[in-house]
Design an enzyme around this catalytic site. Structure first.
Site, PDB file in Angstrom:
ATOM      1  N   ARG A  99       0.837  -1.206   0.000  1.00  0.00           N
ATOM      2  CA  ARG A  99       0.000   0.000   0.000  1.00  0.00           C
ATOM      3  C   ARG A  99       0.870   1.255   0.000  1.00  0.00           C
ATOM      4  O   ARG A  99       1.885   1.304   0.697  1.00  0.00           O
ATOM      5  CB  ARG A  99      -0.927   0.016   1.218  1.00  0.00           C
ATOM      6  CG  ARG A  99      -1.994  -1.038   1.155  1.00  0.00           C
ATOM      7  CD  ARG A  99      -3.121  -0.758   2.136  1.00  0.00           C
ATOM      8  NE  ARG A  99      -3.978  -1.935   2.241  1.00  0.00           N
ATOM      9  CZ  ARG A  99      -4.952  -2.241   1.386  1.00  0.00           C
ATOM     10  NH1 ARG A  99      -5.199  -1.434   0.361  1.00  0.00           N
ATOM     11  NH2 ARG A  99      -5.680  -3.332   1.542  1.00  0.00           N
TER      12      ARG A  99
ATOM     13  N   ILE B 149       2.068   4.826   1.002  1.00  0.00           N
ATOM     14  CA  ILE B 149       2.056   5.477   2.324  1.00  0.00           C
ATOM     15  C   ILE B 149       1.179   6.738   2.323  1.00  0.00           C
ATOM     16  O   ILE B 149       0.712   7.176   3.366  1.00  0.00           O
ATOM     17  CB  ILE B 149       3.513   5.809   2.749  1.00  0.00           C
ATOM     18  CG1 ILE B 149       3.639   5.920   4.260  1.00  0.00           C
ATOM     19  CG2 ILE B 149       4.033   7.067   2.055  1.00  0.00           C
ATOM     20  CD1 ILE B 149       5.075   5.927   4.755  1.00  0.00           C
TER      21      ILE B 149
ATOM     22  N   GLU C 266       8.911  10.170  -8.173  1.00  0.00           N
ATOM     23  CA  GLU C 266       9.631  10.548  -6.947  1.00  0.00           C
ATOM     24  C   GLU C 266      10.607   9.472  -6.522  1.00  0.00           C
ATOM     25  O   GLU C 266      11.680   9.770  -6.014  1.00  0.00           O
ATOM     26  CB  GLU C 266       8.637  10.795  -5.807  1.00  0.00           C
ATOM     27  CG  GLU C 266       7.834  12.068  -5.966  1.00  0.00           C
ATOM     28  CD  GLU C 266       6.735  12.197  -4.925  1.00  0.00           C
ATOM     29  OE1 GLU C 266       6.653  11.343  -4.014  1.00  0.00           O
ATOM     30  OE2 GLU C 266       5.942  13.142  -5.044  1.00  0.00           O
TER      31      GLU C 266
ATOM     32  N   HIS D  15       7.838   1.460 -10.717  1.00  0.00           N
ATOM     33  CA  HIS D  15       6.675   0.910 -10.015  1.00  0.00           C
ATOM     34  C   HIS D  15       5.405   1.301 -10.738  1.00  0.00           C
ATOM     35  O   HIS D  15       5.334   2.338 -11.389  1.00  0.00           O
ATOM     36  CB  HIS D  15       6.626   1.388  -8.563  1.00  0.00           C
ATOM     37  CG  HIS D  15       6.753   2.872  -8.423  1.00  0.00           C
ATOM     38  ND1 HIS D  15       7.968   3.526  -8.499  1.00  0.00           N
ATOM     39  CD2 HIS D  15       5.814   3.835  -8.238  1.00  0.00           C
ATOM     40  CE1 HIS D  15       7.767   4.825  -8.359  1.00  0.00           C
ATOM     41  NE2 HIS D  15       6.469   5.042  -8.209  1.00  0.00           N
ATOM     42  N   MET D  16       4.404   0.459 -10.568  1.00  0.00           N
ATOM     43  CA  MET D  16       3.081   0.721 -11.129  1.00  0.00           C
ATOM     44  C   MET D  16       2.158   1.078  -9.969  1.00  0.00           C
ATOM     45  O   MET D  16       2.137   0.393  -8.947  1.00  0.00           O
ATOM     46  CB  MET D  16       2.594  -0.545 -11.843  1.00  0.00           C
ATOM     47  CG  MET D  16       1.198  -0.460 -12.402  1.00  0.00           C
ATOM     48  SD  MET D  16       0.739  -2.056 -13.129  1.00  0.00           S
ATOM     49  CE  MET D  16       1.479  -1.918 -14.744  1.00  0.00           C
TER      50      MET D  16
HETATM   51  P1  5GP Z   1       6.119   8.146  -7.879  1.00  0.00           P
HETATM   52  O1  5GP Z   1       5.803   9.590  -7.672  1.00  0.00           O
HETATM   53  O2  5GP Z   1       7.598   7.874  -7.838  1.00  0.00           O
HETATM   54  O3  5GP Z   1       5.444   7.541  -9.076  1.00  0.00           O
HETATM   55  O4  5GP Z   1       5.464   7.396  -6.661  1.00  0.00           O
HETATM   56  C1  5GP Z   1       6.115   7.163  -5.470  1.00  0.00           C
HETATM   57  C2  5GP Z   1       5.070   6.763  -4.481  1.00  0.00           C
HETATM   58  O5  5GP Z   1       5.739   6.161  -3.386  1.00  0.00           O
HETATM   59  C3  5GP Z   1       4.263   7.932  -3.930  1.00  0.00           C
HETATM   60  O6  5GP Z   1       2.895   7.725  -4.228  1.00  0.00           O
HETATM   61  C4  5GP Z   1       4.554   7.906  -2.437  1.00  0.00           C
HETATM   62  O7  5GP Z   1       3.429   8.211  -1.656  1.00  0.00           O
HETATM   63  C5  5GP Z   1       5.029   6.483  -2.218  1.00  0.00           C
HETATM   64  N1  5GP Z   1       5.964   6.328  -1.114  1.00  0.00           N
HETATM   65  C6  5GP Z   1       7.026   7.136  -0.853  1.00  0.00           C
HETATM   66  N2  5GP Z   1       7.679   6.692   0.228  1.00  0.00           N
HETATM   67  C7  5GP Z   1       7.027   5.586   0.651  1.00  0.00           C
HETATM   68  C8  5GP Z   1       7.249   4.668   1.729  1.00  0.00           C
HETATM   69  O8  5GP Z   1       8.181   4.780   2.526  1.00  0.00           O
HETATM   70  N3  5GP Z   1       6.364   3.639   1.844  1.00  0.00           N
HETATM   71  C9  5GP Z   1       5.326   3.472   0.989  1.00  0.00           C
HETATM   72  N4  5GP Z   1       4.515   2.424   1.193  1.00  0.00           N
HETATM   73  N5  5GP Z   1       5.096   4.310  -0.051  1.00  0.00           N
HETATM   74  C10 5GP Z   1       5.941   5.345  -0.224  1.00  0.00           C
END
Ligand code: 5GP
Length: 151
Positions: A64, A66, A130, A135-136
């Site tokens: 899930r 965060i 980020e 990841h999907m």
């Molecule tokens: P991006 O923006 O890279 O596509 O998505 C990264 C996602 O990772 C974000 O939706 C963010 O909330 C999630 N995320 C960041 N740090 C953590 C963490 O420590 N644990 C979890 N479960 N999700 C994280």
């Protein structure tokens, strides 16, 4: 070290850029740093930091988010740390396809399959990525809306 053996190949792949150009030298150093460190998601995959893991096998881990953006917001991650879609290679084809199978199974398991859901893969700064471990996102449980928002 396993990552160190990849550096010469990576630098060679950058030779289309002028190697003394500071911008690209800094980018190469940044990429080497990324490759040499465990990503946040690798630490989750290896259970070094906690997460609500819903599925894991030898290829993929799903947990899930965060900071959920929908009632159901799950991240589906290849255990192998591919930084982003920009670094995808032909040999990654099977695991990338498998992300969709895991997403479909989780959507059924979470009860959001019939109503529908959205799958997102962000890439790079403009894509809003980020965490540089491909990841999907699986988002559902409410009407997500059409395509992108301005934020
Ligand atoms: P991006 O923006 O890279 O596509 O998505 C990264 C996602 O990772 C974000 O939706 C963010 O909330 C999630 N995320 C960041 N740090 C953590 C963490 O420590 N644990 C979890 N479960 N999700 C994280």
């Amino acid at each position: 070290m396993r990552w160190a053996s990849r550096i010469p190949k990576y630098i060679k792949s950058q030779q289309r850029f002028n190697p003394i150009n500071t911008k690209y030298t800094i980018e190469i150093i940044r990429q080497i740093k990324i490759m040499s460190e465990d990503t946040l998601f690798t630490k989750i995959v290896n259970r070094q930091i906690p997460a609500d893991i819903l599925f894991q096998d030898e290829r993929v881990t799903a947990f899930r988010d965060i900071n959920p953006q929908a009632p159901c917001h799950i991240l589906i991650v290849p255990n192998k740390p591919i930084p982003s879609v920009n670094q995808v290679r032909p040999e990654d084809e099977a695991v990338l396809g498998y992300l969709f199978i895991v997403a479909r199974n989780l959507a059924v398991q979470q009860g959001i399959s019939a109503a529908g859901y959205r799958l997102i893969i962000n890439c790079g700064d403009n894509g809003g990525q980020e965490v540089y471990h491909l990841h999907m996102h699986l988002l559902g449980g409410k009407r997500i809306g059409r395509m992108v928002t301005g934020s």
